[in-house]
Enzyme design. Structure first.
Site, PDB file in Angstrom:
ATOM      1  CG  HIS A  96      38.055  -2.582  41.244  1.00 28.40           C
ATOM      2  ND1 HIS A  96      37.669  -2.741  42.551  1.00 28.40           N
ATOM      3  CD2 HIS A  96      36.908  -2.276  40.548  1.00 28.40           C
ATOM      4  CE1 HIS A  96      36.370  -2.528  42.670  1.00 28.40           C
ATOM      5  NE2 HIS A  96      35.889  -2.246  41.459  1.00 28.40           N
ATOM      6  CD  GLU A 124      30.311   3.246  35.760  1.00 27.28           C
ATOM      7  OE1 GLU A 124      30.623   4.140  36.545  1.00 27.28           O
ATOM      8  OE2 GLU A 124      29.766   2.179  36.097  1.00 27.28           O
ATOM      9  CG  ASP A 125      34.980   3.039  34.349  1.00 21.12           C
ATOM     10  OD1 ASP A 125      34.477   4.168  34.319  1.00 21.12           O
ATOM     11  OD2 ASP A 125      35.038   2.346  35.384  1.00 21.12           O
ATOM     12  CG  ASP A 307      30.823  -3.457  82.342  1.00 18.12           C
ATOM     13  OD1 ASP A 307      32.018  -3.733  82.130  1.00 18.12           O
ATOM     14  OD2 ASP A 307      30.442  -2.669  83.216  1.00 18.12           O
TER      15      ASP A 307
END
Length: 772
Positions: A96, A124-125, A307
Site C-alpha cells: 500500500h 499510526e500502525d 445527447d
C-alpha cells in the site's frame, strides 16, 4: 531493491470494530484498520512474497542519486516497520505505501513527499515514533507524516467529534504544507481502487466520505484526473446497482453515437486544416458519476444528458485558443449565453479554457473546450502540474498561488470556528465547485461560490469589513446585504464602526468564511452578555442564602470549579444564563462551601442588619430579577405575547436558550409552567427602559379610499414607528381589517397610540393582539 516478507506474525486487532483508513470515517477505532490498514485476519493465508521497489525508482528519474538513496532507505524502514502486517486482501501491507509513493511519483512530487508516502502509516500502525522519524529522516518528513496520522490517542465525547477533530488536524497540517493533502489524496485514491474486498456497507460509508470530502478537495486544488477517478469510484461503490444500470445504458448508446461523433470529429479536423491551424481534437466521454449527478441535479432523463456531445481542442498558444473559437463559430452556430472565457478569468482552482456550446448536425448541442497544452496539463494535474518545492526559491505558479490562498483561508476558518464539527461544516460549504466572479471598485477580481451574497463578498475581503458592513452597492445601486451577486458585478461595501453582525445574517450567507466569522462575533458578544445575566441570577439566589458573592474567596471558587467541572467562573455564569445550570442549586452548594470555610465564615455571611439594609435599598429590584431592554442576545422578548414595559412579566430559562420574557397571562407560559415550574423566575421591569418594543395591533376600518394612509398617519402622529403592515383576506366592500406591527416604549405610549387611532373617523375598532 527488494524486500523479502516471510513472517506470518500479525497485530492483535479486534475484528468486531468497523474499519477505515479515512480521516473522516471511524478515526479513533484503533482496532478497525482492517480496511486499508494492517489486519490480523487476511482473506487468504500469507505466502512468502518478494516486493520490488523497481517500478517506483523507474518513475523517480527526476530525483538526484542522493534523493533516490533516501527513498530506498525509507522503503526499507517502512518494510521493516510493517513486517508481518497484511491488508484485507491478503497482500503484505508494504504494497500500500509503495503504491501511494508511485502515485506521488507520477505527479513528480519532491523527495520529501515520496518518503512521507512510504512512511505515512508507520506512526499510526506500528511502534515507530515521531522522534524516530525526526532522527532518521529529518523534521520535515516527520512533520508531513504527523499531518497524515489520525488522532487515535485521545478520547472524544462522540464519533462525529473524533472525525471532525482528526479532519481539522489534517487540514491545519495541509495549510502549513500542501504536500500533506497531495500524499493523502494519493493514499485515498489507492484505497478506493482496492475497496472491492470490503462489505457493501463499509464500501458505501467510505465512498460517501470520499465524494463529500476528498473528491471536492481534489477539484478545489485542480487535480481533475484524481477528482474524476475518485468521483467515479465513489459512485460505483456507494451505488453499485445504479452504476451497473448506467454502465449498460451507456454501452448500448455508445454504438449509436459512435458514427455521429466520428463524423463531427472528421468535419472539424478538415475545417481546421483549411484554416491552417494545427490542433489536436478529442471526443470527451462523460463519466458515469457525472451523468448520474447531472440527471439527479437537473431532473433530466438519461437521453437528455447523453445527447450533448463533448469535444476538446488542444492548441499551442493563448491567441490560438481565441482563433480556434472563431473557426468553430464559423462552422456551427453558437448558443447564446453558452460561451465562457476561463482564460481571461480562471476558475478558483486555476483552471483555464474556453467553453462554447453550439448547434451541431441534426440540431444536437455540441460542447467544445479549447485550451493550450499547458492549460490541459494544469486542468488534469492542478497544483501538482508544475511542482516546485525548492525552499521557496522558485516562484509559485498561478495555480499554486490560488491553492495557497485557499489554504490560508482555512486558517481563518479555524480561528473563527467554535469547535471541530463547526469547522468541518464551514470547510464543506467552501468546497462548492461552481463559482461566480465579481469585481471590487478598484477592478480586482474575487471568486465566490455560486449563490453567494453581497455580504459574503464583504467577508471574503476581510472579516472586519463584513462585521462592520451596513450597506452595499452593486453596480452603483444600493441593494440589500442579502442580494445574490452575479458574474461581472462590481461590489462596493459601506461600513460603519457601530455596526455589528446580526443573527439573521446566518440565514442568507453562503460561504463558510462568512458563516464562521458571524458566528464567532455573535458568540463573543453573546458570551459577555450571558456572563452578566448569569452573575445577576446567581447574586439573586445567593442573597436568599444570605451569602455575599463579591466576598467569595479564590479557594471557594476553585472548589466550585472542581464540583461543576467548568474551566472557569465565566463558563459557570454563562451556563446559568443559558439555563444549563441552576442558580439556586449552585447557590446552595456555595453555601455549603462557605460553612466548610470556617476562616471566611463571618465575612461571607451577611448579618441580619446588612441583609435587611441590602433588601430595603434594592427594592423593588430584589429579590426579583430586573430587565431594562439592554441585555442584548442573552434575553429574548417572546413573540407569542410581545411583553412591553408595564406588563406583568415572568422569565423562562430554557436549556441553552437563554432567558425568555413572557407576560403572566401568556397561554404558552401557563401551559409550560405546569410542566416545568422550576425553570421560571420572577422578573420586573427597571424604572428606566432604554429600547422600544414591537406590539401587534388589529385595526378594523371602514373600507374607503385612502384609509390605509390615514390610519398609518394616525400611528406616526403618536410618535410610533410602523414595522410591518398586512391585510386580512376576508374583507367586505364596507369594512376591512389591517394588522400593524408598531414600535412603542411602554403601556402608556401604547395607550396613546390606541387613543389616537380611535379618534380617527375611519377606525371602527382597535385592539392589541397576541399571536398565541
Amino acid at each position: 531493491m527488494e524486500a523479502h516478507l516471510s513472517s506470518t506474525t500479525t497485530k492483535n486487532k479486534s475484528p468486531n470494530i468497523p474499519d477505515s483508513n479515512g480521516i473522516i470515517a471511524a478515526m479513533l477505532e484503533k482496532s478497525g484498520r482492517h480496511l486499508f490498514g494492517p489486519t490480523s485476519a487476511p482473506l487468504q493465508p500469507p505466502k512468502q512474497q518478494v516486493i520490488s521497489i523497481a517500478d517506483l525508482t523507474a518513475k523517480l528519474s527526476y530525483l538526484t542519486s542522493a534523493e533516490l538513496k533516501l527513498v530506498k532507505k525509507a522503503f526499507h524502514f517502512s518494510d521493516e516497520a510493517h513486517l508481518g502486517q497484511y491488508r484485507q486482501s491478503g497482500e503484505p501491507y508494504i504494497t500500500h505505501p509503495l503504491a501511494v509513493a508511485e502515485l506521488c511519483a507520477e505527479w513528480k512530487l519532491d523527495v520529501h513527499s515520496i518518503v512521507s508516502a512510504l512512511l505515512h502509516d508507520v506512526i499510526e500502525d506500528t511502534g515507530r515514533t515521531h522522534a524516530e522519524l525526526v532522527e532518521t529522516f529529518g523534521p520535515k518528513v516527520a512533520e508531513l507524516v504527523d499531518g497524515l496520522t489520525k488522532l487515535d490517542k485521545l478520547e472524544f465525547q462522540s464519533h462525529a467529534e473524533a472525525q471532525a477533530e482528526s479532519f481539522r488536524k489534517m487540514f491545519m497540517a495541509m495549510a502549513k504544507d500542501i504536500r500533506v493533502i497531495l500524499v493523502k489524496l494519493a493514499d485515498r485514491t489507492h484505497n478506493m481502487r482496492t475497496l472491492g474486498v470490503m462489505s457493501q456497507s463499509k464500501r458505501h460509508r467510505i465512498a460517501i466520505e470520499t465524494s463529500e470530502i476528498y473528491a471536492p478537495i481534489a477539484h478545489r486544488l485542480g487535480l481533475n484526473m484524481i477528482y474524476r477517478e475518485l468521483e467515479e469510484l465513489s459512485f460505483h461503490n456507494a451505488w453499485p446497482m445504479r452504476s451497473e444500470v448506467l454502465k449498460k445504458a451507456v454501452k448500448k448508446a455508445r454504438g449509436n453515437r459512435k458514427e455521429t461523433v466520428n463524423k463531427i470529429l472528421e468535419d472539424v479536423r478538415k475545417w481546421f486544416e483549411k484554416s491552417g491551424l494545427e490542433v489536436e481534437i478529442y471526443g470527451r466521454e462523460k463519466t458515469l458519476a457525472s451523468i448520474y449527478h447531472k440527471m439527479k441535479s437537473k431532473h433530466l432523463s438519461f437521453q437528455d444528458v447523453l445527447d450533448v456531445y463533448g469535444f476538446r481542442v488542444i492548441v499551442s498558444t493563448n491567441d490560438e485558443c481565441y482563433r480556434a473559437l472563431g473557426i468553430l463559430h464559423a462552422m456551427f452556430k453558437p448558443m447564446p449565453g453558452k460561451i465562457k472565457d476561463y482564460i481571461a478569468i480562471p476558475k478558483l482552482n486555476g483552471y483555464q479554457s474556453l467553453h462554447t456550446t453550439m448547434v451541431g448536425p441534426f440540431g444536437m448541442p455540441i460542447e467544445f473546450q479549447i485550451r493550450t497544452k499547458i492549460m490541459n496539463q494544469v486542468a488534469n494535474a492542478g497544483v501538482a502540474a508544475h511542482w516546485v518545492y525548492k525552499d521557496g526559491k522558485e516562484e509559485m505558479s498561478e495555480v499554486q498561488k490560488r491553492a495557497h490562498q485557499w489554504l490560508q483561508s482555512l486558517i481563518d476558518l479555524e480561528d473563527a470556528s467554535h469547535d471541530s464539527q463547526e469547522f468541518l461544516e464551514h470547510v464543506k460549504i467552501d468546497l462548492f465547485p461552481d463559482s461566480v466572479y465579481v469585481f471590487t471598485p478598484k477592478g480586482h477580481i474575487r471568486g465566490l461560490p455560486r449563490g453567494a451574497t453581497a455580504l459574503d463578498f464583504a467577508y471574503s475581503v476581510h472579516s472586519d469589513l463584513g462585521n462592520n458592513c451596513v450597506a452595499v452597492k452593486v453596480n452603483g445601486n444600493q441593494l440589500p446585504l442579502r442580494t445574490e451577486i452575479k458574474n461581472g458585478d462590481i461590489v462596493e461595501v459601506i461600513t460603519a464602526p457601530y455596526s455589528h453582525p446580526n443573527p439573521t445574517w446566518l440565514t442568507f450567507v453562503r460561504t463558510g468564511r462568512a458563516r464562521a466569522a458571524i458566528r464567532h462575533a455573535l458568540k463573543t458578544k453573546s458570551l459577555g452578555e450571558s456572563i452578566q445575566l448569569g452573575e445577576r441570577l446567581l447574586l439573586q439566589s445567593l442573597r436568599h442564602q444570605e451569602v455575599d458573592l463579591g466576598l467569595i474567596s479564590e479557594g471557594i471558587w476553585e472548589k466550585i470549579l472542581h464540583w461543576t467541572g467548568a474551566r472557569n467562573r465565566h463558563e459557570i455564569l454563562g451556563d446559568i444564563a443559558l439555563g444549563r445550570r441552576s442558580a439556586p442549586v449552585l447557590a446552595k452548594r456555595i453555601e455549603l462551601f462557605v460553612e466548610e470555610d470556617a476562616g471566611n465564615h463571618q465575612q461571607l455571611r451577611l448579618d441580619k442588619q446588612d441583609w435587611q439594609e441590602k433588601e430595603l435599598s434594592s427594592k423593588p429590584i430584589h429579590p426579583i430579577l430586573v430587565v431594562d431592554g439592554s441585555e442584548g442576545m442573552s434575553v429574548a422578548y417572546s413573540t407569542c405575547c410581545h411583553p412591553i414595559p408595564g406588563d406583568t412579566i415572568i422569565g423562562y430559562l430554557g436549556k441553552g436558550e437563554g432567558l425568555h420574557i413572557h407576560t403572566d397571562d401568556c397561554s404558552y407560559f401557563r401551559k409550560a409552567h405546569r410542566k416545568d415550574p422550576d425553570n421560571w423566575i420572577e422578573i420586573n421591569w427597571a424604572p428606566e427602559v432604554n429600547r422600544e418594543f414591537e406590539v401587534p395591533l388589529r385595526v378594523d376600518v371602514t373600507n374607503a379610499k385612502g384609509v390605509l394612509a390615514k390610519v398609518a398617519n394616525s400611528i406616526t402622529s403618536a410618535d410610533a414607528n410602523i414595522t410591518h403592515v398586512s391585510m386580512d383576506d376576508s374583507f367586505s366592500e364596507s369594512s376591512a381589517t389591517i394588522k400593524f406591527g408598531v414600535q412603542i416604549k411602554d403601556r402608556v405610549h401604547l395607550a396613546r397610540v390606541i387613543r389616537t387611532l380611535r379618534h380617527n373617523m375611519d377606525v371602527v375598532r382597535v385592539s392589541r393582539t397576541k399571536s398565541h
